[in-house]
Design a protein around this motif. Structure first.
Motif, short mmCIF file in Angstrom:
data_model
loop_
_atom_site.label_atom_id
_atom_site.label_comp_id
_atom_site.label_asym_id
_atom_site.label_seq_id
_atom_site.Cartn_x
_atom_site.Cartn_y
_atom_site.Cartn_z
N GLN A 1 -9.42 47.78 -18.98
CA GLN A 1 -10.68 48.08 -18.30
C GLN A 1 -11.90 47.56 -19.06
N THR A 2 -11.71 47.08 -20.27
CA THR A 2 -12.84 46.67 -21.11
C THR A 2 -12.85 45.16 -21.30
N PRO A 3 -14.01 44.56 -21.53
CA PRO A 3 -14.11 43.11 -21.63
C PRO A 3 -13.70 42.57 -22.99
N PRO A 4 -13.37 41.29 -23.08
CA PRO A 4 -13.06 40.68 -24.39
C PRO A 4 -14.23 40.87 -25.35
N GLY A 5 -13.91 41.17 -26.59
CA GLY A 5 -14.94 41.37 -27.60
C GLY A 5 -15.37 42.81 -27.77
N PHE A 6 -15.06 43.66 -26.79
CA PHE A 6 -15.39 45.08 -26.88
C PHE A 6 -14.41 45.76 -27.84
N VAL A 7 -14.89 46.77 -28.58
CA VAL A 7 -14.05 47.45 -29.56
C VAL A 7 -14.25 48.96 -29.47
N PHE A 8 -13.16 49.70 -29.48
CA PHE A 8 -13.20 51.15 -29.57
C PHE A 8 -13.11 51.58 -31.05
N SER A 9 -13.71 52.71 -31.38
CA SER A 9 -13.27 53.46 -32.55
C SER A 9 -12.52 54.67 -31.99
N VAL A 10 -11.59 55.18 -32.78
CA VAL A 10 -10.72 56.25 -32.29
C VAL A 10 -10.78 57.42 -33.26
N LYS A 11 -11.13 58.58 -32.74
CA LYS A 11 -11.18 59.78 -33.57
C LYS A 11 -9.80 60.42 -33.62
N ALA A 12 -9.22 60.49 -34.80
CA ALA A 12 -7.86 61.00 -34.96
C ALA A 12 -7.79 62.48 -34.57
N PRO A 13 -6.62 62.94 -34.11
CA PRO A 13 -6.47 64.34 -33.69
C PRO A 13 -6.83 65.33 -34.79
N GLN A 14 -7.51 66.39 -34.39
CA GLN A 14 -8.00 67.37 -35.34
C GLN A 14 -6.87 68.11 -36.06
N HIS A 15 -5.73 68.25 -35.41
CA HIS A 15 -4.66 69.03 -36.04
C HIS A 15 -4.13 68.37 -37.30
N ILE A 16 -4.37 67.07 -37.47
CA ILE A 16 -3.84 66.38 -38.64
C ILE A 16 -4.56 66.80 -39.91
N THR A 17 -5.87 66.97 -39.84
CA THR A 17 -6.65 67.24 -41.05
C THR A 17 -7.15 68.67 -41.17
N GLN A 18 -6.83 69.52 -40.22
CA GLN A 18 -7.40 70.87 -40.24
C GLN A 18 -6.51 71.91 -40.90
N ARG A 19 -5.26 71.59 -41.12
CA ARG A 19 -4.35 72.62 -41.63
C ARG A 19 -3.67 72.17 -42.91
#
Length: 300
Positions: A96-114
């Motif tokens: 759905q996104t055009p060439p050159g577009f970039v996402f950043s991804v926020k990792a799941p909270q359960h990984i770093t919360q416990r």
């Protein structure tokens, strides 16, 4: 005189011609390029008030990412913070996104919360290898949020960073730490982050620690002071001041008017800089991001 029918709309109905609606997919443009490694956007793309101010009238929800990704050069995916997504969803977002577009991804909270971070390696690998590669070249930084309850522990953080993979499906991974406890304002934190080459999110917010030290090749900026009474979220002078700082980071330097906890990093050439307007008066965030993009493109 017969009234001429409207010929196009930004919606799924398409084009009115010959007395009937023809189904034609609206064209939203080719996207916004990164400029000198600088990408600017918002957090997420699904927010009800944006449907009355940012998205065109009549645009259906399933087309929102397609539209937003052509107004910004990057978007921070927030939904993954609450749980990983299916590989098919990542693939759909890529398409759905055009060439050159970039996402950043926020990792799941359960990984770093416990518990200790040193025990989170398996969960981190499961997330990173759980379909994220489907984003392909649309995958930018992975943001690891450290909750307010997470007190800085140099040994534990180093053990966690050592467990993170450096590549995914042959592409380099760019990790960024988002500290939220004041204990991270410590030269030892900067030392650990630099040792592993991970970035540090600088958060412009009244209730979070501000760490402007450059710790990796990626600089990650979260601007969270947009105001509802300002049309572009931030006053013009503030947008321009932040853009000036962003240019310094991108060129390999460090702004001299932000708080640091250690000596500046050695110059290592150009950097990637990601700027997100997120939080604050959320309804103003798209306008703020587009205002900064317009100034960046105009000066380029």
């Amino acid at each position: 005189m017969e009234r001429r029918p409207r010929e196009t709309v930004v919606a799924d109905r398409g084009v009115f011609a010959g007395g009937a609606w023809q189904s034609v997919r609206p064209v939203f443009g080719s996207g916004v390029p990164a400029v000198d490694g600088i990408r600017i956007g918002v957090g997420g793309w699904t927010y009800a008030p944006w449907r009355h101010a940012f998205y065109p009238e009549g645009l259906v929800a399933r087309r929102e990412l397609e539209y937003a990704s052509r107004r910004f050069s990057s978007i921070e995916i927030n939904g993954t913070f609450y749980g990983a997504r299916r590989a098919s969803e990542y693939a759909q977002w890529r398409e759905q996104t055009p060439p050159g577009f970039v996402f950043s991804v926020k990792a799941p909270q359960h990984i770093t919360q416990r518990g200790p971070l040193a025990r989170c390696g398996k969960a981190a690998w499961a997330f990173l290898n759980g379909g994220l590669a489907e984003l392909g070249d649309r995958l930018g930084p992975v943001l690891w949020h450290m909750p307010p309850s997470r007190i800085f522990d140099a040994e534990d953080l180093a053990a966690f960073l050592d467990l993170l993979p450096r590549t995914l499906d042959g592409r380099p991974l760019r990790h960024v730490i988002e500290p939220t406890h004041p204990s991270f304002v410590d030269p030892r934190y900067v030392e650990v982050a630099r040792a592993f080459g991970v970035g540090t999110a600088y958060t412009d917010a009244p209730d979070q620690p501000a760490i402007a030290d450059v710790t990796g090749r990626v600089v990650y900026l979260r601007l969270m002071r947009t105001r509802v009474d300002v049309a572009e979220g931030y006053p013009t002078a503030e947008i321009e001041a932040w853009l000036d700082r962003v240019r310094v980071w991108a060129a390999g330097g460090e702004p001299d008017d932000l708080p640091r906890t250690a000596e500046p990093a050695p110059p290592r050439g150009e950097r990637e800089v990601y700027v997100y307007f997120i939080g604050g008066a959320k309804q103003r965030n798209p306008a703020a991001a587009m205002a900064m993009i317009a100034r960046l493109l105009r000066a380029h």
